[in-house]
Design a protein around this motif. Structure first.
Motif, PDB file in Angstrom:
ATOM      1  N   SER A  70       0.832  -1.214   0.000  1.00 21.79           N
ATOM      2  CA  SER A  70       0.000   0.000   0.000  1.00 21.79           C
ATOM      3  C   SER A  70       0.858   1.251   0.000  1.00 21.79           C
ATOM      4  O   SER A  70       0.573   2.213  -0.712  1.00 21.79           O
ATOM      5  CB  SER A  70      -0.934   0.006   1.211  1.00 21.79           C
ATOM      6  OG  SER A  70      -1.871  -1.033   1.102  1.00 21.79           O
ATOM      7  N   TYR A  71       1.923   1.246   0.799  1.00 26.89           N
ATOM      8  CA  TYR A  71       2.827   2.403   0.812  1.00 26.89           C
ATOM      9  C   TYR A  71       3.542   2.559  -0.533  1.00 26.89           C
ATOM     10  O   TYR A  71       3.748   3.666  -1.018  1.00 26.89           O
ATOM     11  CB  TYR A  71       3.852   2.288   1.933  1.00 26.89           C
ATOM     12  CG  TYR A  71       3.286   2.564   3.300  1.00 26.89           C
ATOM     13  CD1 TYR A  71       2.584   3.731   3.578  1.00 26.89           C
ATOM     14  CD2 TYR A  71       3.439   1.640   4.334  1.00 26.89           C
ATOM     15  CE1 TYR A  71       2.060   3.980   4.828  1.00 26.89           C
ATOM     16  CE2 TYR A  71       2.920   1.883   5.594  1.00 26.89           C
ATOM     17  CZ  TYR A  71       2.238   3.058   5.832  1.00 26.89           C
ATOM     18  OH  TYR A  71       1.725   3.304   7.074  1.00 26.89           O
ATOM     19  N   ARG A  72       3.906   1.437  -1.147  1.00 20.27           N
ATOM     20  CA  ARG A  72       4.577   1.485  -2.448  1.00 20.27           C
ATOM     21  C   ARG A  72       3.653   2.085  -3.505  1.00 20.27           C
ATOM     22  O   ARG A  72       4.066   2.922  -4.307  1.00 20.27           O
ATOM     23  CB  ARG A  72       5.006   0.078  -2.864  1.00 20.27           C
ATOM     24  CG  ARG A  72       5.938   0.063  -4.050  1.00 20.27           C
ATOM     25  CD  ARG A  72       6.469  -1.339  -4.369  1.00 20.27           C
ATOM     26  NE  ARG A  72       6.931  -2.037  -3.194  1.00 20.27           N
ATOM     27  CZ  ARG A  72       6.509  -3.262  -2.829  1.00 20.27           C
ATOM     28  NH1 ARG A  72       5.629  -3.909  -3.557  1.00 20.27           N
ATOM     29  NH2 ARG A  72       6.970  -3.835  -1.741  1.00 20.27           N
ATOM     30  N   VAL A  73       2.392   1.684  -3.497  1.00 22.98           N
ATOM     31  CA  VAL A  73       1.407   2.250  -4.425  1.00 22.98           C
ATOM     32  C   VAL A  73       1.294   3.753  -4.200  1.00 22.98           C
ATOM     33  O   VAL A  73       1.274   4.543  -5.148  1.00 22.98           O
ATOM     34  CB  VAL A  73       0.029   1.570  -4.250  1.00 22.98           C
ATOM     35  CG1 VAL A  73      -1.066   2.337  -4.968  1.00 22.98           C
ATOM     36  CG2 VAL A  73       0.084   0.136  -4.750  1.00 22.98           C
ATOM     37  N   LEU A  74       1.257   4.145  -2.948  1.00 24.20           N
ATOM     38  CA  LEU A  74       1.142   5.561  -2.592  1.00 24.20           C
ATOM     39  C   LEU A  74       2.307   6.367  -3.163  1.00 24.20           C
ATOM     40  O   LEU A  74       2.113   7.384  -3.826  1.00 24.20           O
ATOM     41  CB  LEU A  74       1.098   5.688  -1.068  1.00 24.20           C
ATOM     42  CG  LEU A  74       1.026   7.067  -0.477  1.00 24.20           C
ATOM     43  CD1 LEU A  74      -0.318   7.693  -0.805  1.00 24.20           C
ATOM     44  CD2 LEU A  74       1.230   7.002   1.014  1.00 24.20           C
ATOM     45  N   VAL A  75       3.508   5.915  -2.946  1.00 22.82           N
ATOM     46  CA  VAL A  75       4.696   6.642  -3.394  1.00 22.82           C
ATOM     47  C   VAL A  75       4.835   6.601  -4.914  1.00 22.82           C
ATOM     48  O   VAL A  75       5.183   7.604  -5.539  1.00 22.82           O
ATOM     49  CB  VAL A  75       5.953   6.081  -2.704  1.00 22.82           C
ATOM     50  CG1 VAL A  75       7.220   6.639  -3.313  1.00 22.82           C
ATOM     51  CG2 VAL A  75       5.906   6.382  -1.216  1.00 22.82           C
ATOM     52  N   ASN A  76       4.544   5.463  -5.528  1.00 22.28           N
ATOM     53  CA  ASN A  76       4.679   5.354  -6.979  1.00 22.28           C
ATOM     54  C   ASN A  76       3.713   6.257  -7.725  1.00 22.28           C
ATOM     55  O   ASN A  76       4.019   6.740  -8.804  1.00 22.28           O
ATOM     56  CB  ASN A  76       4.469   3.911  -7.431  1.00 22.28           C
ATOM     57  CG  ASN A  76       5.629   3.029  -7.072  1.00 22.28           C
ATOM     58  OD1 ASN A  76       6.718   3.506  -6.778  1.00 22.28           O
ATOM     59  ND2 ASN A  76       5.405   1.740  -7.074  1.00 22.28           N
ATOM     60  N   ASN A  77       2.532   6.477  -7.166  1.00 17.43           N
ATOM     61  CA  ASN A  77       1.530   7.271  -7.860  1.00 17.43           C
ATOM     62  C   ASN A  77       1.515   8.734  -7.460  1.00 17.43           C
ATOM     63  O   ASN A  77       0.805   9.527  -8.062  1.00 17.43           O
ATOM     64  CB  ASN A  77       0.142   6.659  -7.661  1.00 17.43           C
ATOM     65  CG  ASN A  77      -0.010   5.401  -8.460  1.00 17.43           C
ATOM     66  OD1 ASN A  77       0.058   5.427  -9.679  1.00 17.43           O
ATOM     67  ND2 ASN A  77      -0.168   4.290  -7.783  1.00 17.43           N
ATOM     68  N   ASP A  78       2.268   9.102  -6.446  1.00 15.11           N
ATOM     69  CA  ASP A  78       2.310  10.502  -6.030  1.00 15.11           C
ATOM     70  C   ASP A  78       3.725  10.851  -5.574  1.00 15.11           C
ATOM     71  O   ASP A  78       4.000  10.964  -4.376  1.00 15.11           O
ATOM     72  CB  ASP A  78       1.297  10.749  -4.921  1.00 15.11           C
ATOM     73  CG  ASP A  78       0.955  12.218  -4.772  1.00 15.11           C
ATOM     74  OD1 ASP A  78       1.649  13.061  -5.390  1.00 15.11           O
ATOM     75  OD2 ASP A  78       0.000  12.519  -4.048  1.00 15.11           O
TER      76      ASP A  78
END
Length: 88
Positions: A70-78
């Motif tokens: 979830s954190y990886r998705v957060l950082v990759n998309n923003d």
């Protein structure tokens, strides 16, 4: 909507599709990023909380891995979040 059903994969996919589909529309792009950010943070927090109550080391590791995703998705998309963190 997928977020209300607690269907993580569908919700994440819907927000990611919005990011790709509306890349040329700043307003919709901003809303999609906000939705993905809120969803990812909520999913990570939920996984971390559940990990604190895990009954076995394997369950603990699996829940923390869900939080990392979830954190990886957060950082990759923003990526602005990473820039802001490094700046302050």
């Amino acid at each position: 909507m997928a977020v209300r059903r607690d269907d993580e994969a569908s919700a994440r996919g819907a927000f990611e599709r919005m990011l790709r589909t509306f890349a040329d529309n700043p307003t919709l792009l901003s809303r999609a990023r906000l939705g993905l950010r809120q969803f990812s943070l909520a999913a990570a927090a939920s996984s971390e909380q559940q990990a604190g109550q895990a009954r076995s080391p394997a369950e603990w590791r699996a829940l923390l891995e869900r939080a990392r995703i979830s954190y990886r998705v957060l950082v990759n998309n923003d990526p602005d979040l990473v820039t802001a963190h490094r700046r302050y």
